[in-house]
Design an enzyme around this catalytic site. Sequence first.
Site, short mmCIF file in Angstrom:
data_model
loop_
_atom_site.label_atom_id
_atom_site.label_comp_id
_atom_site.label_asym_id
_atom_site.label_seq_id
_atom_site.Cartn_x
_atom_site.Cartn_y
_atom_site.Cartn_z
N ARG A 120 42.41 -60.50 72.90
CA ARG A 120 43.30 -59.49 73.32
C ARG A 120 42.45 -58.78 74.53
O ARG A 120 41.48 -58.95 74.68
CB ARG A 120 43.53 -58.54 72.08
CG ARG A 120 44.41 -59.00 70.90
CD ARG A 120 44.59 -57.81 69.90
NE ARG A 120 43.24 -57.48 69.53
CZ ARG A 120 42.54 -56.26 69.78
NH1 ARG A 120 43.01 -55.55 70.38
NH2 ARG A 120 41.51 -56.20 69.16
N LYS A 137 49.98 -58.82 67.45
CA LYS A 137 49.66 -57.52 67.37
C LYS A 137 50.45 -56.53 68.04
O LYS A 137 50.31 -55.39 67.22
CB LYS A 137 48.13 -57.46 67.88
CG LYS A 137 46.96 -58.24 67.22
CD LYS A 137 46.80 -57.74 65.68
CE LYS A 137 46.17 -58.41 65.05
NZ LYS A 137 45.92 -58.05 63.49
N HIS A 157 46.24 -52.77 57.80
CA HIS A 157 45.44 -54.11 58.39
C HIS A 157 44.79 -54.66 57.12
O HIS A 157 43.48 -54.28 57.15
CB HIS A 157 44.87 -53.66 59.50
CG HIS A 157 44.16 -55.09 60.31
ND1 HIS A 157 43.29 -54.94 61.07
CD2 HIS A 157 44.66 -56.24 60.23
CE1 HIS A 157 42.82 -56.19 61.50
NE2 HIS A 157 43.81 -56.83 61.41
N SER A 162 36.32 -58.43 60.99
CA SER A 162 35.99 -59.79 61.32
C SER A 162 34.51 -59.96 60.46
O SER A 162 33.57 -59.36 60.88
CB SER A 162 35.86 -60.20 62.74
OG SER A 162 35.63 -61.44 62.89
N LYS A 197 37.08 -61.33 54.26
CA LYS A 197 38.47 -60.74 53.93
C LYS A 197 39.29 -62.04 53.46
O LYS A 197 40.13 -62.12 52.44
CB LYS A 197 39.35 -59.94 54.93
CG LYS A 197 40.61 -59.47 54.59
CD LYS A 197 41.03 -58.24 55.65
CE LYS A 197 41.10 -58.96 56.85
NZ LYS A 197 42.25 -59.48 57.32
N THR A 198 39.49 -62.92 54.35
CA THR A 198 40.20 -64.12 54.14
C THR A 198 39.48 -64.77 53.15
O THR A 198 40.32 -65.32 52.19
CB THR A 198 40.24 -64.91 55.50
OG1 THR A 198 40.90 -64.37 56.42
CG2 THR A 198 41.26 -66.32 54.99
N ASP A 253 47.20 -60.58 56.66
CA ASP A 253 46.58 -59.68 57.56
C ASP A 253 47.08 -58.38 57.75
O ASP A 253 46.35 -57.34 58.09
CB ASP A 253 46.79 -60.49 59.00
CG ASP A 253 45.68 -59.70 59.89
OD1 ASP A 253 44.77 -59.39 59.68
OD2 ASP A 253 46.30 -59.57 61.03
N ARG A 255 41.33 -70.11 67.23
CA ARG A 255 42.62 -69.74 66.18
C ARG A 255 43.58 -70.83 65.73
O ARG A 255 43.72 -71.78 66.56
CB ARG A 255 43.51 -68.45 66.84
CG ARG A 255 42.44 -67.33 67.29
CD ARG A 255 42.20 -66.30 66.15
NE ARG A 255 41.88 -65.10 66.30
CZ ARG A 255 41.95 -63.94 65.55
NH1 ARG A 255 42.52 -64.18 64.44
NH2 ARG A 255 41.14 -63.08 65.65
#
Length: 528
Positions: free
Chosen positions: A56, A198, A217, A235, A239-240, A254, A319
């Site tokens: 981003r 996003k 988020h 990150s 979390k994932t 997400d 990604r």
Amino acid sequence: MNSVSMSSELTELLLGENIQTQLSVPTLVEKVLHRNEGVLTASGAVRAETGKYTGRSPKDKYIVEEGSSSNKIDWGSVNQPISPEKFDQLYHKVIKHLEERNEVFVFKGFAGADHKHRMPIQVINEYAWHNLFAQQLFIRPNEEELKQHQAEFTVISAPNFKANPDVDGTNSETFIIISFEKRTVLIGGTEYAGEMKKSIFSVMNYLLPEQDILSMHCSANVGFEGDVALFFGLSGTGKTTLSADPNRRLIGDDEHGWSPNGVFNIEGGCYAKCIGLSRDKEPQIFDAIRFGSVLENVVLDETTREPDYDNNSLTENTRAAYSIDAVDNIVVPSIAGHPNTIIFLTADAFGVLPPISKLTKEQAMYHFLSGYTSKLAGTERGITSPQATFSTCFGSPFLPLPAQRYAEMLGKKIDEHNANVYLVNTGWTGGEYGVGNRMKLNFTRAMVQAALEGELDNVETVKGEIFGLSIPLHVPGVPDEVLQPAKTWSDPDAYEKKAKDLANKFRQNFKKFSNISMDIEKLGGPIA
């Protein structure tokens, strides 16, 4: 330019002979290959490269300063203002640019799995692979829904159009601009597909709170008895990994909304980091990357086209975008009840936060506003030692409204639904990074499981002297001595010094907030 003339101009574009609307996945894949936008990988996924923009561009993101929204926006370095005149000027140029393309691709879909709160959107792309990405990430309509579809927000992405900063009022050739009055997101100068995802999340973070819905988020899953859990974390916090539980069904990876009816996924897909990806470590993600999926900046073997997920020569931020339908063990549709358990994940490289602690409502609001984790040496140029990182509400780049608005909504919902909140440190134990060791994943899984199953509801706790956190004395499957960080350090004085140093960083960061209840800072933060 008013909204009527903008609408007619957009309508004229969409009626053009070069418009390709709602193409199937196989057709889009064919377009990608024919137009040399990407290549087919061994798994059947499309691989595309995004050029110099591999992430981003936060310094190129703007919100149009408009009368209806101006007094609501939290203006600053995250939400930079741009004038309506500059937006209109760029809009005309981008439309003209697209009218001159041989093909333009349009996807119609939704943001929000709950039919009561979903927003119809359309995504207009210069690239076929971007349109394929949109199909994977947003919610796809069925035939009947498509017939009735009327877009309430439009994303227009033209990577090959470059802004002229001297004329267009931008910081560079790249721009990501949201106009809430014109219901439009305008993107140019960047091929990074994540800007589309996003931008819609930022839009929902503005619109949903107006409907008494907390936008979040986070990832979310549900147990087979209907108990819902939320996982917040930046990150590298896990979390994932932790939300992908074979004993629980995934609601989403997400972005979620928490409405008066419960939790719903905002998206229809996942956008996973895949550096270091392997089937052994993350089988759900690995197996989801198949025909129709999109890989960004992943290096391939030139002969076999097998992805080399360990190769970061293009970027560390490789990604994979894939439909949530490609994941086993999901909730269909992606909605569930009110959360029973909320988990804030942090990877504390200083090794001083407890591996798990139960938070009061005030502590939950404090740590939600703080959004703490650590950046490690080597992850970014110039970082030679761990650095404390704070991202408000675990998603500060995507919050148009003042942070306290989201924190107050979270506190209210914790009260209303009696949700238990835990802070889980997946970082270091026995010393800071370079001295101690990373918390064992099986210990973290055991702690999370205990929290989800209610085994920590009435367990005996001890209050930490510096952060004031309630630390369980016993967790099934975890050695007692691991639970209290001070006891894992060989040098108690070094622990206290490092803990006080981090506590001070928390206090310094919290000074940026205004109009925050004193109880949140006094009762939620480190003990003075």
